[in-house]
Design a protein around this motif. Structure first.
Motif, PDB file in Angstrom:
ATOM      1  N   SER A 227       3.392  41.033  -8.175  1.00 54.73           N
ATOM      2  CA  SER A 227       3.834  40.269  -7.002  1.00 54.73           C
ATOM      3  C   SER A 227       3.303  40.905  -5.716  1.00 54.73           C
ATOM      4  CB  SER A 227       5.365  40.214  -6.958  1.00 54.73           C
ATOM      5  OG  SER A 227       5.878  41.497  -6.634  1.00 54.73           O
ATOM      6  N   ILE A 228       3.279  40.126  -4.673  1.00 58.61           N
ATOM      7  CA  ILE A 228       2.807  40.637  -3.383  1.00 58.61           C
ATOM      8  C   ILE A 228       3.709  41.774  -2.909  1.00 58.61           C
ATOM      9  CG2 ILE A 228       4.066  38.994  -1.937  1.00 58.61           C
ATOM     10  CD1 ILE A 228       0.494  40.238  -1.318  1.00 58.61           C
ATOM     11  N   LYS A 229       4.980  41.700  -3.226  1.00 63.00           N
ATOM     12  CA  LYS A 229       5.908  42.767  -2.864  1.00 63.00           C
ATOM     13  C   LYS A 229       5.504  44.081  -3.537  1.00 63.00           C
ATOM     14  CE  LYS A 229      10.856  43.679  -2.600  1.00 63.00           C
ATOM     15  NZ  LYS A 229      12.199  43.152  -2.858  1.00 63.00           N
ATOM     16  N   GLU A 230       5.161  44.001  -4.819  1.00 60.05           N
ATOM     17  CA  GLU A 230       4.724  45.194  -5.547  1.00 60.05           C
ATOM     18  C   GLU A 230       3.390  45.717  -5.001  1.00 60.05           C
ATOM     19  OE1 GLU A 230       6.240  44.786 -10.056  1.00 60.05           O
ATOM     20  OE2 GLU A 230       5.209  43.004  -9.286  1.00 60.05           O
ATOM     21  N   LYS A 231       2.497  44.793  -4.661  1.00 62.71           N
ATOM     22  CA  LYS A 231       1.208  45.202  -4.087  1.00 62.71           C
ATOM     23  C   LYS A 231       1.414  45.889  -2.740  1.00 62.71           C
ATOM     24  CE  LYS A 231      -1.590  41.724  -6.345  1.00 62.71           C
ATOM     25  NZ  LYS A 231      -1.631  40.295  -6.401  1.00 62.71           N
ATOM     26  N   ARG A 232       2.300  45.345  -1.918  1.00 65.15           N
ATOM     27  CA  ARG A 232       2.606  45.975  -0.615  1.00 65.15           C
ATOM     28  C   ARG A 232       3.119  47.401  -0.823  1.00 65.15           C
ATOM     29  NH1 ARG A 232       3.746  43.159   4.328  1.00 65.15           N
ATOM     30  NH2 ARG A 232       3.332  40.955   4.129  1.00 65.15           N
ATOM     31  N   SER A 233       3.952  47.565  -1.828  1.00 61.67           N
ATOM     32  CA  SER A 233       4.499  48.885  -2.122  1.00 61.67           C
ATOM     33  C   SER A 233       3.386  49.859  -2.509  1.00 61.67           C
ATOM     34  CB  SER A 233       5.534  48.772  -3.242  1.00 61.67           C
ATOM     35  OG  SER A 233       6.039  50.030  -3.581  1.00 61.67           O
ATOM     36  N   VAL A 234       2.453  49.410  -3.333  1.00 58.47           N
ATOM     37  CA  VAL A 234       1.320  50.246  -3.741  1.00 58.47           C
ATOM     38  C   VAL A 234       0.481  50.610  -2.517  1.00 58.47           C
ATOM     39  CG1 VAL A 234      -0.830  50.300  -5.078  1.00 58.47           C
ATOM     40  CG2 VAL A 234       1.247  49.354  -6.099  1.00 58.47           C
TER      41      VAL A 234
END
Length: 176
Positions: free
Chosen positions: A38-45
């Motif tokens: 998800s984009i949320k997970e990508k932002r976290s990375v």
């Protein structure tokens, strides 16, 4: 799976006897590569990468390009596979590179990797812009403080009495 386990798997004769497509499919299954994060997970990375690759110097964040490159690769591998990285990410990077395995692992989720890379660039640009604005505001505040201090010093040297208030008012009116 640990890095050493992956290296052992990829150097095993049974693995090497498989076609390249079969090898990639086996790696995808063994490393449990998801189709999408998800984009949320990508932002976290992306945040983790920039935080790990940045240092603050004189109140301004500077990104170490080499660290950014290594952390982009290794944090992406961490996010998209079940590969367990050690506390020494650079050693894990070197181990994967020297064994010729790194590119093959990245290929398992290449389109997602490209997305993370694009988001990383956008976030870095945003942070740099924010830092520039903060620096400009700080400079402006410093200049304003200097002017106020100078005016305060001048006012402290003036001997204002009720008698010379009219003269000061006349001087102000002439300066307008």
């Amino acid at each position: 799976m640990k890095v050493e386990g992956l290296l052992k798997l990829m150097s095993d004769k049974k693995f090497l006897d498989l076609t390249e497509e079969q090898q990639q499919e086996m790696l995808r299954k063994r490393l449990e590569v998801p189709q999408y994060l998800s984009i949320k997970e990508k932002r976290s990375v992306v945040k983790e990468i920039l935080d790990a690759a940045s240092e603050t110097e004189h109140g301004v964040a500077k990104v170490d390009g080499i660290k950014k490159y290594i952390y982009l690769i290794m944090y992406s591998i961490n996010a998209y596979t079940n590969l367990e990285l050690s506390d020494d990410i650079e050693s894990d990077y070197d181990a994967l590179c020297s064994a010729g395995v790194l590119a093959r692992v990245i290929d398992l989720f290449d389109s997602e990797y490209q997305s993370v890379m694009a988001l990383l660039q956008l976030e870095q640009e945003t942070r740099e812009q924010d830092d520039k604005i903060e620096l400009q505001v700080a400079r402006l505040m410093g200049q304003a403080t200097d002017v106020i201090t100078e005016l305060s010093d001048i006012m402290g040297k003036l001997h204002i009495t009720p008698e010379n208030v009219d003269q000061i008012d006349n001087i102000i009116q002439m300066l307008k």
